[in-house]
Design an enzyme around this catalytic site. Structure first.
Site, mmCIF file in Angstrom:
data_model
loop_
_atom_site.group_PDB
_atom_site.id
_atom_site.type_symbol
_atom_site.label_atom_id
_atom_site.label_comp_id
_atom_site.label_asym_id
_atom_site.label_seq_id
_atom_site.Cartn_x
_atom_site.Cartn_y
_atom_site.Cartn_z
ATOM 1 N N HIS A 155 15.799 11.428 -1.991
ATOM 2 C CA HIS A 155 14.471 10.851 -1.746
ATOM 3 C C HIS A 155 14.090 11.018 -0.278
ATOM 4 C CE1 HIS A 155 15.000 8.802 -5.648
ATOM 5 N NE2 HIS A 155 13.685 8.711 -5.656
ATOM 6 N N LYS A 159 12.517 5.774 2.196
ATOM 7 C CA LYS A 159 12.954 4.909 1.079
ATOM 8 C C LYS A 159 13.929 3.856 1.575
ATOM 9 C CE LYS A 159 14.601 4.953 -3.683
ATOM 10 N NZ LYS A 159 13.622 3.932 -4.078
HETATM 11 P P1 NAD Z 1 5.673 1.938 0.531
HETATM 12 O O1 NAD Z 1 6.552 1.334 1.579
HETATM 13 O O2 NAD Z 1 4.884 3.157 0.867
HETATM 14 O O3 NAD Z 1 4.651 0.849 -0.048
HETATM 15 C C1 NAD Z 1 4.986 -0.488 -0.294
HETATM 16 C C2 NAD Z 1 3.773 -1.310 0.038
HETATM 17 O O4 NAD Z 1 4.035 -2.671 -0.344
HETATM 18 C C3 NAD Z 1 3.456 -1.288 1.554
HETATM 19 O O5 NAD Z 1 2.081 -1.019 1.767
HETATM 20 C C4 NAD Z 1 3.826 -2.699 1.967
HETATM 21 O O6 NAD Z 1 3.061 -3.173 3.074
HETATM 22 C C5 NAD Z 1 3.498 -3.470 0.680
HETATM 23 N N1 NAD Z 1 3.983 -4.835 0.685
HETATM 24 C C6 NAD Z 1 5.038 -5.371 1.352
HETATM 25 N N2 NAD Z 1 5.056 -6.706 1.211
HETATM 26 C C7 NAD Z 1 3.997 -7.035 0.427
HETATM 27 C C8 NAD Z 1 3.482 -8.257 -0.065
HETATM 28 N N3 NAD Z 1 4.040 -9.437 0.250
HETATM 29 N N4 NAD Z 1 2.386 -8.220 -0.865
HETATM 30 C C9 NAD Z 1 1.800 -7.044 -1.180
HETATM 31 N N5 NAD Z 1 2.227 -5.847 -0.701
HETATM 32 C C10 NAD Z 1 3.325 -5.852 0.080
HETATM 33 O O7 NAD Z 1 6.665 2.237 -0.710
HETATM 34 P P2 NAD Z 1 6.377 3.140 -1.998
HETATM 35 O O8 NAD Z 1 6.990 4.483 -1.800
HETATM 36 O O9 NAD Z 1 4.948 3.019 -2.383
HETATM 37 O O10 NAD Z 1 7.289 2.384 -3.063
HETATM 38 C C11 NAD Z 1 7.069 1.014 -3.383
HETATM 39 C C12 NAD Z 1 8.138 0.567 -4.390
HETATM 40 O O11 NAD Z 1 7.979 1.296 -5.613
HETATM 41 C C13 NAD Z 1 9.572 0.838 -3.927
HETATM 42 O O12 NAD Z 1 10.383 -0.227 -4.371
HETATM 43 C C14 NAD Z 1 9.923 2.132 -4.639
HETATM 44 O O13 NAD Z 1 11.299 2.304 -4.824
HETATM 45 C C15 NAD Z 1 9.209 1.925 -5.946
HETATM 46 N N6 NAD Z 1 8.898 3.138 -6.693
HETATM 47 C C16 NAD Z 1 8.958 3.042 -8.044
HETATM 48 C C17 NAD Z 1 8.601 4.120 -8.833
HETATM 49 C C18 NAD Z 1 8.599 3.957 -10.334
HETATM 50 O O14 NAD Z 1 8.248 4.909 -11.050
HETATM 51 N N7 NAD Z 1 8.951 2.776 -10.850
HETATM 52 C C19 NAD Z 1 8.190 5.323 -8.248
HETATM 53 C C20 NAD Z 1 8.137 5.389 -6.849
HETATM 54 C C21 NAD Z 1 8.478 4.299 -6.088
#
Ligand code: NAD
Length: 266
Positions: A155, A159
């Protein structure tokens, strides 16, 4: 028309999900959430996601905007997800959880809330990986214990959790297929004089580099041959499209904990 709130709206996944919602019939953005200190707070969610103005400001208080929505799509952080789950459960709305990195007790809590509201919970929302979740136990069982199994995931450098939730679930379904207890057989990386590989080990290894969206390889290897199965996400759209399909499903579902295989009808 289903109203959806996206939590983590300014993040990598949140922005893609807002784009997919804007292109999908039968669902509209009803609210956008991010961390109270995020620099995009107060900005229009459509502008942040580069889809044009939607008239939905990014805010941090879920309780204020929940009445406008049927479902919340959460791709944020574990603590935020758990706090939001409480509000969503009290309000009797549906939830899609894509966030990863939960502790075992958090996962148990999510499962419990699934008794009261519809919750789709999956570490990977793509069709290809969910097909693998289906196939891997069968392959592991058929090949038997003579084949060593190693999972390697890669990744992007940003991450936060490792190994990925997807790699952990792959290891889990393989262990179930081989009637093993994952906590006794998993081997998370190797370093130093670790001795010969134990026959029942399931190796799980994490690579972090550049802007890799997500690659998972499962290696089955015995003396004489190897079988490698790789899933490669070309962009975040595969996850974002899955999340929106899951939101439409959850908004109409009965209270229960669902995985993505149930949503996709596998
Ligand atoms: P990212 O860091 O780009 O985005 C996360 C967002 O959540 C940020 O904007 C952050 O400020 C926000 N956040 C933090 N605290 C918060 C709160 N209290 N309230 C609302 N928002 C808040 O990360 P990403 O790459 O977008 O990934 C996010 C999550 O999704 C990770 O856990 C990742 O592993 C997961 N993910 C899951 C899948 C899937 O298919 N299930 C795919 C990709 C990523």
């Amino acid at each position: 028309m289903i109203g959806a709130i996206v939590s983590g709206a300014a993040g990598r996944m949140g922005q893609r999900i807002i784009r997919v919602i804007s292109e999908t019939e039968g669902i509209k953005l009803a609210g956008a959430l991010d961390h109270p200190h995020h620099k995009s707070l107060g900005r229009d969610a459509g502008e942040v996601a580069a889809v044009g103005r939607l008239g939905i400001p990014i805010q941090s208080d879920i309780d204020k905007i929940l009445p406008q929505a049927q479902v919340v799509i959460e791709f944020s952080a574990p603590e935020a997800t758990l706090a939001h789950l409480d509000s969503i459960s009290k309000a009797g709305k549906a939830m899609v959880i894509g966030t990863t990195g939960f502790r075992a007790e958090d996962q148990a809590y999510i499962r419990k809330q699934g008794e009261y509201i519809p919750v789709v919970f999956s570490p990977n929302m793509s069709v290809g990986v969910n097909m693998l979740f289906q196939l891997l136990p069968q392959i592991a069982k058929s090949l038997g214990h003579d084949y060593d199994i190693e999972i390697v995931e890669a990744h992007h450098r940003f991450k936060k959790d490792a190994p990925s939730g997807t790699a952990l679930k792959m290891a889990q379904v393989i262990a179930e297929g081989r009637h093993q207890n994952l906590s006794e057989t998993a081997c998370y990386g190797r370093h130093g004089v670790v001795g010969e590989r134990k026959s029942d080990e399931i190796g799980v290894h994490a690579v972090r580099a550049g802007d890799i969206v997500g690659t998972h390889t499962v290696l089955f290897s015995c003396l004489g041959e190897s079988l490698e199965i790789t899933h490669r996400a070309h962009s975040r759209d595969a996850f974002a499209r899955g999340a929106v399909v899951a939101a439409k499903f959850a908004a109409r579902a009965q209270p229960k904990l669902y995985d993505m295989q149930a949503v996709l009808g596998f």
